[in-house]
Motif scaffolding. Structure first.
Motif, short mmCIF file in Angstrom:
data_model
loop_
_atom_site.label_atom_id
_atom_site.label_comp_id
_atom_site.label_asym_id
_atom_site.label_seq_id
_atom_site.Cartn_x
_atom_site.Cartn_y
_atom_site.Cartn_z
N ASN A 111 0.94 -1.24 0.05
CA ASN A 111 -0.02 0.17 -0.08
C ASN A 111 1.02 1.15 -0.03
OD1 ASN A 111 -1.83 2.11 0.21
ND2 ASN A 111 -2.47 1.22 2.30
N HIS B 297 0.81 3.58 3.10
CA HIS B 297 1.11 3.09 4.49
C HIS B 297 2.57 3.53 4.92
CE1 HIS B 297 1.07 0.15 7.83
NE2 HIS B 297 -0.13 0.38 7.92
N TYR C 35 5.07 0.96 3.53
CA TYR C 35 5.29 0.54 2.03
C TYR C 35 6.78 0.31 1.64
CZ TYR C 35 5.05 1.50 -2.97
OH TYR C 35 5.36 1.54 -4.51
#
Length: 278
Positions: free
Chosen positions: A41, A44, A47
């Motif tokens: 993601n 996020h 990541y």
């Protein structure tokens, strides 16, 4: 054949942290960092490709206040990503100089990309909720009772705290700002590594992390920041430091090697109290 470091490289740090597969220095004076697959993601905080995005974009190689090492090569393979960057031999960075650099860095105007982290504390607290919250702190005899009480109040008010942080001015943040990630200076610009949580966050976010990792008083760090309303900067610093200090201490109580997170929380008891009372 699986990726392997060259036998002529000298290890600088073992693989630790988010997606970090190790860091080495080459004989010709470059730094090689290995990234391992993880969360996909882009927004996020975990990541795994974010440091490669930072390197490829070159957005942070010319920012004021704080910059990333210059990247010469990014290599992708089935097992991960390898970054080749300049080696920095700039010596230690004074804490007050680092705080001042943060103020200038936060004022840079960059168009946010989809891979910028945006809600580091919210993501981290969501992880804590999944583990049952900060319950380990409630009965920890090694934590003074007033600190346990402040921690419990902070947990019960966590959604209000996150909303308050959302209302503060949002700036560029390094995301994991502490002295070990500061490599040296390039004139009045501090060069930092480990941009794995880089993105947008509330003013004072990085200053809160710096407060956690040094013994410098809150007032001196806020004064050194010198950008924006000092009271607003202080509030962002206090909230970030308090949430992070309590969360780390609660997590550490369940670990075989808890480190010094509880001691740091106790040292910052007044900051945690200010966060819940302010």
């Amino acid at each position: 054949m699986p990726w392997q470091p060259d036998s002529t490289w000298s290890p600088l740090t073992p693989g630790s942290g988010i997606s970090n597969g190790g860091v080495w220095r080459t004989p010709d004076g470059l730094v090689v960092k290995r990234l391992l697959p993880g969360a996909e993601n882009p927004a996020h905080y975990t990541y795994w490709r974010r440091q490669a995005e930072v390197a490829v974009s070159r957005l942070l190689e010319t920012t004021t206040g704080l910059r990333a090492p210059r990247c010469f090569r990014v290599e992708h393979d089935p097992d991960g990503i390898t970054l080749w960057t300049e080696a920095i031999d700039g010596g230690a960075v004074e804490v007050i100089d680092a705080a001042s650099a943060l103020g200038r860095f936060g004022a840079n105007a960059l168009e946010p990309a989809d891979w910028f982290a945006r809600q580091v504390l919210r993501d981290r607290l969501a992880n804590d909720e999944g583990r049952g919250g900060w319950v380990a702190l409630e009965s920890a005899a090694v934590v003074p009772e007033p600190v346990r009480r402040s921690g419990a109040r902070l947990w019960s008010r966590r959604h209000a705290v996150l909303a308050e942080l959302d209302r503060l001015p949002q700036t560029l943040v390094h995301g994991d700002f502490h002295p070990l990630n500061l490599l040296g200076r390039d004139g009045d610009v501090v060069i930092a590594t480990d941009w794995e949580q880089f993105g947008i966050g509330p003013v004072g976010f990085d200053l809160g992390y710096l407060l956690l990792s040094t013994d410098h008083p809150l007032e001196k760090l806020v004064a050194a920041y010198r950008v924006g309303d000092a009271e607003v900067v202080r509030r962002g610093t206090v909230l970030t430091a308090a949430v992070t200090a309590v969360a780390r201490a609660a997590w550490s109580l369940g670990q075989p090697e808890p480190g010094d997170h509880v001691e740091r929380l106790v040292r910052l008891a007044d900051v945690v109290a200010e966060a819940v009372e302010g």
